[in-house]
Design a protein around this motif. Sequence first.
Motif, PDB file in Angstrom:
ATOM      1  N   UNK A   6      90.169  -2.157  96.399  1.00  0.00           N
ATOM      2  CA  UNK A   6      90.946  -3.379  96.247  1.00  0.00           C
ATOM      3  C   UNK A   6      91.966  -3.442  97.368  1.00  0.00           C
ATOM      4  N   UNK A   7      92.369  -4.661  97.713  1.00  0.00           N
ATOM      5  CA  UNK A   7      93.491  -4.784  98.630  1.00  0.00           C
ATOM      6  C   UNK A   7      94.747  -4.366  97.869  1.00  0.00           C
ATOM      7  N   UNK A  19      94.270 -14.875  93.701  1.00  0.00           N
ATOM      8  CA  UNK A  19      92.911 -14.343  93.684  1.00  0.00           C
ATOM      9  C   UNK A  19      92.966 -12.892  94.129  1.00  0.00           C
ATOM     10  N   UNK A  20      92.523 -12.018  93.258  1.00  0.00           N
ATOM     11  CA  UNK A  20      92.506 -10.583  93.559  1.00  0.00           C
ATOM     12  C   UNK A  20      91.044 -10.173  93.703  1.00  0.00           C
ATOM     13  N   UNK A  21      90.749  -9.471  94.786  1.00  0.00           N
ATOM     14  CA  UNK A  21      89.361  -9.108  95.073  1.00  0.00           C
ATOM     15  C   UNK A  21      89.122  -7.617  94.911  1.00  0.00           C
ATOM     16  N   UNK A  72      83.780  -8.405  92.962  1.00  0.00           N
ATOM     17  CA  UNK A  72      84.387  -8.925  91.741  1.00  0.00           C
ATOM     18  C   UNK A  72      85.720  -9.558  92.103  1.00  0.00           C
ATOM     19  N   UNK A  73      86.027 -10.690  91.510  1.00  0.00           N
ATOM     20  CA  UNK A  73      87.343 -11.275  91.761  1.00  0.00           C
ATOM     21  C   UNK A  73      87.967 -11.739  90.459  1.00  0.00           C
ATOM     22  N   UNK A  74      89.284 -11.783  90.479  1.00  0.00           N
ATOM     23  CA  UNK A  74      90.064 -12.287  89.344  1.00  0.00           C
ATOM     24  C   UNK A  74      90.951 -13.404  89.866  1.00  0.00           C
ATOM     25  N   UNK A 101      89.965   1.176  90.797  1.00  0.00           N
ATOM     26  CA  UNK A 101      90.464   0.960  92.138  1.00  0.00           C
ATOM     27  C   UNK A 101      91.900   1.428  92.216  1.00  0.00           C
ATOM     28  N   UNK A 102      92.492   1.318  93.406  1.00  0.00           N
ATOM     29  CA  UNK A 102      93.853   1.804  93.620  1.00  0.00           C
ATOM     30  C   UNK A 102      94.908   0.820  93.127  1.00  0.00           C
ATOM     31  N   UNK A 103      94.482  -0.354  92.712  1.00  0.00           N
ATOM     32  CA  UNK A 103      95.422  -1.333  92.180  1.00  0.00           C
ATOM     33  C   UNK A 103      95.942  -2.285  93.239  1.00  0.00           C
ATOM     34  N   UNK A 104      96.111  -3.548  92.862  1.00  0.00           N
ATOM     35  CA  UNK A 104      96.693  -4.567  93.734  1.00  0.00           C
ATOM     36  C   UNK A 104      98.034  -4.961  93.145  1.00  0.00           C
ATOM     37  N   UNK A 105      99.097  -4.759  93.917  1.00  0.00           N
ATOM     38  CA  UNK A 105     100.428  -5.154  93.459  1.00  0.00           C
ATOM     39  C   UNK A 105     100.620  -6.632  93.745  1.00  0.00           C
ATOM     40  N   UNK A 106     100.769  -7.408  92.693  1.00  0.00           N
ATOM     41  CA  UNK A 106     100.965  -8.855  92.824  1.00  0.00           C
ATOM     42  C   UNK A 106     102.437  -9.170  92.643  1.00  0.00           C
TER      43      UNK A 106
END
Lengths: 110, 114
Positions: A6-7, A19-21, A72-74, A101-106
């Motif tokens: 993940x980014x 949008x998280x990919x 996959x996206x959210x 995944x390593x996690x996306x900080x939003x």
Amino acid sequence: GEDVEQSLFLSVREGDSSVINCTYTDSSSTYLYWYKQEPGAGLQLLTYIFSNMDMKQDQRLTVLLNKKDKHLSLRIADTQTGDSAIYFCAESRGDYKLSFGAGTTVTVRA
Amino acid sequence: GEEVAQTPKHLVRGEGQKAKLYCAPIKGHSYVFWYQQVLKNEFKFLISFQNENVFDETGMPKERFSAKCLPNSPCSLEIQATKLEDSAVYFCASSQSDRGGGYTFGSGTRLTVV
């Protein structure tokens, strides 16, 4: 984990869509998940999708799965300040263990 | 109850001391999982149980880590002779089945080894 990528960061304005990919490597993944973690808290299951589906919608959340590309996206519609958190993509295979995944900080900015 | 209850929330141990963490799964859930989350958000699977039986322990550092799920008692994860690198948040999750549908996670125990 290296099997799920993940980014790391996403900044979004309040009211916009986020949008998280996520990409994964194992074609035998059976379920794919999105979890939310707020600071100091546990993991909250947001939604999941079975690998034979390509889309799932639940209120403000839309999950898209491209099995061919293993992507996959959210999408979070109308993002609010309460949506600021770390979002983890995870997959499980025949052996059911979750690989994260390593996690996306939003970060939601006003 | 409808939540996975983990205790304690925070635990501080000196290097070499023992640490014991507890997890009460949701009633009716047959499967219990332990994960370790280290500083860079990386989750590592440790062990899983089906009722009181070990289902998969491939992630456990067996020299110092042990776990149990006994009938009518909370599940436990014990670390003998803790090391600095054991500092992490330990999450327990429970599930009705061994695959699919999502797992319910507890809020974690933060272990700090000093």
